[in-house]
Design an enzyme around this catalytic site. Sequence first.
Site, mmCIF file in Angstrom:
data_model
loop_
_atom_site.group_PDB
_atom_site.id
_atom_site.type_symbol
_atom_site.label_atom_id
_atom_site.label_comp_id
_atom_site.label_asym_id
_atom_site.label_seq_id
_atom_site.Cartn_x
_atom_site.Cartn_y
_atom_site.Cartn_z
ATOM 1 N N ASP A 1 -3.760 -2.284 -4.216
ATOM 2 C CA ASP A 1 -3.745 -0.846 -3.917
ATOM 3 C C ASP A 1 -4.435 0.262 -4.555
ATOM 4 O O ASP A 1 -4.070 0.951 -5.738
ATOM 5 C CB ASP A 1 -1.953 0.098 -3.798
ATOM 6 C CG ASP A 1 -3.030 1.235 -2.593
ATOM 7 O OD1 ASP A 1 -3.686 1.908 -2.477
ATOM 8 O OD2 ASP A 1 -2.328 1.822 -1.748
ATOM 9 N N CYS B 1 0.813 -1.041 0.315
ATOM 10 C CA CYS B 1 0.201 0.140 -0.123
ATOM 11 C C CYS B 1 0.742 0.933 0.062
ATOM 12 O O CYS B 1 1.962 1.140 0.290
ATOM 13 C CB CYS B 1 -0.760 0.445 1.151
ATOM 14 S SG CYS B 1 -2.030 -1.260 1.381
ATOM 15 N N CYS B 2 -0.133 2.824 -0.110
ATOM 16 C CA CYS B 2 0.692 3.878 -0.235
ATOM 17 C C CYS B 2 1.664 3.947 1.415
ATOM 18 O O CYS B 2 1.102 3.530 2.434
ATOM 19 C CB CYS B 2 -0.021 4.899 0.002
ATOM 20 S SG CYS B 2 0.436 6.665 -0.253
ATOM 21 N N PRO B 3 2.692 4.033 0.764
ATOM 22 C CA PRO B 3 4.046 4.870 -0.114
ATOM 23 C C PRO B 3 4.085 3.657 -1.352
ATOM 24 O O PRO B 3 5.206 4.404 -1.947
ATOM 25 C CB PRO B 3 4.977 5.991 0.188
ATOM 26 C CG PRO B 3 5.323 4.987 1.420
ATOM 27 C CD PRO B 3 4.072 4.294 2.451
ATOM 28 N N MET B 4 4.340 2.324 -0.649
ATOM 29 C CA MET B 4 5.421 1.856 -1.774
ATOM 30 C C MET B 4 5.137 1.821 -2.973
ATOM 31 O O MET B 4 6.259 1.517 -3.140
ATOM 32 C CB MET B 4 5.127 0.191 -0.397
ATOM 33 C CG MET B 4 5.319 0.332 1.166
ATOM 34 S SD MET B 4 7.355 1.343 0.942
ATOM 35 C CE MET B 4 8.373 0.503 -0.209
#
Lengths: 138, 79
Positions: free
Chosen positions: B43, B16-19
């Site tokens: 995501d 998920c954010c930010p990955m």
Amino acid sequence: MDSMAIIIRDDSYDKILTPLAFAYLQAAEGTVVDILFVNWAVRALTEDGAAAMHIHGEHAKDEAMVREGVAKAGLPTEIMDILKALKSTECVNFYACSLAASIFGVNEDNLINEAEGIIGASWFLNEKASKADHCQYF
Amino acid sequence: MSNWQPDQTLDTSGKCCPMPMVEMNQAIRKMDPGSILEVIATDPGTRDDISSWCQRKGHELLELSEEGKTLRFTVRKAS
């Protein structure tokens, strides 16, 4: 966006995740991100302080769930490891507010190497925050 | 099935954010201009994140497909 400034006040594990994630997002694109740690959050810039970060209050009981979610998202679960990941982008600068450092026990001896230093808030507000393309407060 | 042959595929499934954005930026930085990156993501935030990122950075979003909860982006790196 070429530059972003962030001021972080909260030192609880869950509340510091969002500004660090935002910094990671922008740094990944090459945006220079300057972060000032004030109040209790300044302790994140010490090994002991970062390791001691937990979720406070009514959500404290959910910490294991949150850490599991952080790991699932792909982020390191320890705050110090997130700070190191941000630093490795070479676009993020960490600053400790001198007032906060004085009050909450941070000095040149326990400040982590990843931090730029202990600085006056006036310098940060005028030289970083006011000149940044975008500024956020957490 | 994409109509484009990617030079590299980045699978961010489950993250998920930010990955996804972090890993995508890292991946495309190492690629040659004009080459094609395929990004697989689950995501839902990436739907808008990657589209706007392409516009900002001058990359071309060649294709976006969805199958169930899986999003598949095909991006040509800006020349």
